[in-house]
Write a protein that holds these residues in place. Structure first.
Motif, PDB file in Angstrom:
ATOM      1  N   UNK A 145      16.993  35.171  75.374  1.00  0.00           N
ATOM      2  CA  UNK A 145      16.211  33.991  74.874  1.00  0.00           C
ATOM      3  C   UNK A 145      15.175  33.641  75.725  1.00  0.00           C
ATOM      4  N   UNK A 146      15.177  33.996  76.993  1.00  0.00           N
ATOM      5  CA  UNK A 146      14.482  33.426  78.062  1.00  0.00           C
ATOM      6  C   UNK A 146      14.821  32.408  78.878  1.00  0.00           C
ATOM      7  N   UNK A 147      15.698  32.914  79.831  1.00  0.00           N
ATOM      8  CA  UNK A 147      16.737  31.602  80.528  1.00  0.00           C
ATOM      9  C   UNK A 147      17.759  31.296  80.211  1.00  0.00           C
ATOM     10  N   UNK A 148      18.211  31.850  78.841  1.00  0.00           N
ATOM     11  CA  UNK A 148      19.505  31.921  78.195  1.00  0.00           C
ATOM     12  C   UNK A 148      19.579  32.864  77.401  1.00  0.00           C
ATOM     13  N   UNK A 149      20.812  32.973  76.628  1.00  0.00           N
ATOM     14  CA  UNK A 149      20.969  33.985  75.685  1.00  0.00           C
ATOM     15  C   UNK A 149      21.424  33.499  74.431  1.00  0.00           C
ATOM     16  N   UNK A 150      21.141  34.260  73.309  1.00  0.00           N
ATOM     17  CA  UNK A 150      21.910  34.220  72.156  1.00  0.00           C
ATOM     18  C   UNK A 150      22.972  35.381  71.963  1.00  0.00           C
ATOM     19  N   UNK A 151      24.261  34.699  71.566  1.00  0.00           N
ATOM     20  CA  UNK A 151      25.250  36.066  71.437  1.00  0.00           C
ATOM     21  C   UNK A 151      25.332  36.100  69.936  1.00  0.00           C
ATOM     22  N   UNK A 152      25.290  37.092  69.235  1.00  0.00           N
ATOM     23  CA  UNK A 152      25.817  37.483  68.277  1.00  0.00           C
ATOM     24  C   UNK A 152      27.266  37.853  68.118  1.00  0.00           C
ATOM     25  N   UNK A 153      27.853  37.364  67.315  1.00  0.00           N
ATOM     26  CA  UNK A 153      29.540  37.523  67.470  1.00  0.00           C
ATOM     27  C   UNK A 153      30.022  37.680  65.844  1.00  0.00           C
ATOM     28  N   UNK A 154      30.569  39.047  66.029  1.00  0.00           N
ATOM     29  CA  UNK A 154      31.049  39.820  64.601  1.00  0.00           C
ATOM     30  C   UNK A 154      32.590  39.809  64.723  1.00  0.00           C
ATOM     31  N   UNK A 155      33.422  39.587  64.054  1.00  0.00           N
ATOM     32  CA  UNK A 155      34.709  39.747  64.277  1.00  0.00           C
ATOM     33  C   UNK A 155      34.913  41.044  63.893  1.00  0.00           C
ATOM     34  N   UNK A 156      36.343  41.582  64.992  1.00  0.00           N
ATOM     35  CA  UNK A 156      36.699  42.995  64.515  1.00  0.00           C
ATOM     36  C   UNK A 156      37.926  42.635  63.709  1.00  0.00           C
ATOM     37  N   UNK A 157      38.298  41.328  63.491  1.00  0.00           N
ATOM     38  CA  UNK A 157      39.578  41.052  62.701  1.00  0.00           C
ATOM     39  C   UNK A 157      39.451  40.108  62.004  1.00  0.00           C
ATOM     40  N   UNK A 158      39.683  40.000  60.609  1.00  0.00           N
ATOM     41  CA  UNK A 158      39.690  38.892  59.747  1.00  0.00           C
ATOM     42  C   UNK A 158      40.393  37.720  60.401  1.00  0.00           C
ATOM     43  N   UNK A 159      41.637  37.885  60.809  1.00  0.00           N
ATOM     44  CA  UNK A 159      42.577  36.666  61.506  1.00  0.00           C
ATOM     45  C   UNK A 159      42.027  36.296  62.839  1.00  0.00           C
ATOM     46  N   UNK A 160      41.004  36.996  63.406  1.00  0.00           N
ATOM     47  CA  UNK A 160      40.405  36.556  64.906  1.00  0.00           C
ATOM     48  C   UNK A 160      39.744  35.445  64.682  1.00  0.00           C
ATOM     49  N   UNK A 161      39.493  34.499  65.765  1.00  0.00           N
ATOM     50  CA  UNK A 161      38.888  33.342  65.866  1.00  0.00           C
ATOM     51  C   UNK A 161      37.500  33.391  65.153  1.00  0.00           C
ATOM     52  N   UNK A 162      36.702  34.429  65.243  1.00  0.00           N
ATOM     53  CA  UNK A 162      35.316  34.285  64.593  1.00  0.00           C
ATOM     54  C   UNK A 162      35.449  34.744  63.019  1.00  0.00           C
ATOM     55  N   UNK A 163      36.442  35.649  62.832  1.00  0.00           N
ATOM     56  CA  UNK A 163      36.688  35.974  61.468  1.00  0.00           C
ATOM     57  C   UNK A 163      37.117  34.895  60.658  1.00  0.00           C
ATOM     58  N   UNK A 164      37.964  33.881  61.187  1.00  0.00           N
ATOM     59  CA  UNK A 164      38.459  32.591  60.439  1.00  0.00           C
ATOM     60  C   UNK A 164      37.089  31.632  60.318  1.00  0.00           C
ATOM     61  N   UNK A 165      36.502  31.851  61.339  1.00  0.00           N
ATOM     62  CA  UNK A 165      35.299  30.681  61.256  1.00  0.00           C
ATOM     63  C   UNK A 165      34.272  31.210  60.171  1.00  0.00           C
ATOM     64  N   UNK A 166      34.012  32.342  60.005  1.00  0.00           N
ATOM     65  CA  UNK A 166      33.045  32.943  59.071  1.00  0.00           C
ATOM     66  C   UNK A 166      33.788  32.562  57.717  1.00  0.00           C
ATOM     67  N   UNK A 167      34.855  33.056  57.395  1.00  0.00           N
ATOM     68  CA  UNK A 167      35.488  32.836  56.244  1.00  0.00           C
ATOM     69  C   UNK A 167      35.307  31.363  55.875  1.00  0.00           C
ATOM     70  N   UNK A 168      35.691  30.442  56.569  1.00  0.00           N
ATOM     71  CA  UNK A 168      35.700  29.095  56.335  1.00  0.00           C
ATOM     72  C   UNK A 168      34.245  28.392  56.267  1.00  0.00           C
ATOM     73  N   UNK A 169      33.259  28.729  57.017  1.00  0.00           N
ATOM     74  CA  UNK A 169      32.204  28.088  57.286  1.00  0.00           C
ATOM     75  C   UNK A 169      30.817  28.800  57.022  1.00  0.00           C
ATOM     76  N   UNK A 170      31.028  29.908  56.874  1.00  0.00           N
ATOM     77  CA  UNK A 170      29.863  30.804  56.917  1.00  0.00           C
ATOM     78  C   UNK A 170      29.363  31.276  58.153  1.00  0.00           C
ATOM     79  N   UNK A 171      28.398  32.329  58.139  1.00  0.00           N
ATOM     80  CA  UNK A 171      27.569  32.318  59.688  1.00  0.00           C
ATOM     81  C   UNK A 171      26.858  31.041  60.132  1.00  0.00           C
ATOM     82  N   UNK A 172      26.865  31.237  61.377  1.00  0.00           N
ATOM     83  CA  UNK A 172      26.391  29.900  62.154  1.00  0.00           C
ATOM     84  C   UNK A 172      26.799  29.608  63.434  1.00  0.00           C
ATOM     85  N   UNK A 173      26.035  28.579  64.174  1.00  0.00           N
ATOM     86  CA  UNK A 173      26.410  28.350  65.677  1.00  0.00           C
ATOM     87  C   UNK A 173      28.137  28.087  65.695  1.00  0.00           C
TER      88      UNK A 173
END
Ligand code: CO
Length: 144
Positions: free
Chosen positions: A49-77
């Motif tokens: 992103x020019x001096x910093x980065x964006x990290x796109x994160x996709x869960x490999x496991x529905x029970x993982x932290x990102x899997x739970x986050x997306x299930x509860x709140x949808x995609x986002x920061x």
């Protein structure tokens, strides 16, 4: 305590291939690195992103932290990552102020950097990651 800029924003996505396509083909971001971080159960695409980065994160496991986050709140920061000079010293300083730490000691995050998460309970509900500067790939080129 000395903050040294935003290292990256972690963005939780439901479909990494689709998000990658939007960010690269349509928005023009360049891919810096792609990896799977096993202990976070996440597949990562890092974008310059020019001096910093964006990290796109996709869960490999529905029970993982990102899997739970997306299930509860949808995609986002998901988290914001700020660089500090001395991560261990910063953690001790924050702990002394009563901030609850997820990681009491620095650990290895994506790309082999030293990182630690603060508990959102103590930080207004926002997940904050600290990482130790310098960080190779996301620093602006040094002036000669
Ligand atoms: Co991160």
């Amino acid at each position: 305590m000395r903050y040294r800029g935003i290292d990256h924003l972690g963005i939780a996505v439901a479909d990494l291939a689709a998000a990658r396509d939007v960010f690269t083909r349509l928005l023009g971001f360049r891919v810096v690195e792609e990896e799977v971080v096993e202990d976070q159960r996440v597949r990562v695409v890092k974008l310059d992103a020019g001096g910093s980065e964006l990290e796109l994160l996709e869960s490999t496991d529905p029970e993982g932290p990102i899997g739970k986050f997306v299930a509860k709140r949808g995609p986002g920061i998901h988290h914001v990552t700020v660089r500090v000079d001395d991560l261990r010293a910063t953690l001790r300083e924050l702990e002394a102020k009563g901030i609850e730490l997820i990681d009491r000691e620095p650990r290895e995050g994506a790309g082999g950097k030293k990182i630690a998460f603060l508990h959102p309970k103590s930080t207004a509900g926002i997940l904050i990651e600290l990482c130790e500067a310098p960080v190779r790939s996301s620093r602006p080129p040094r002036a000669s």
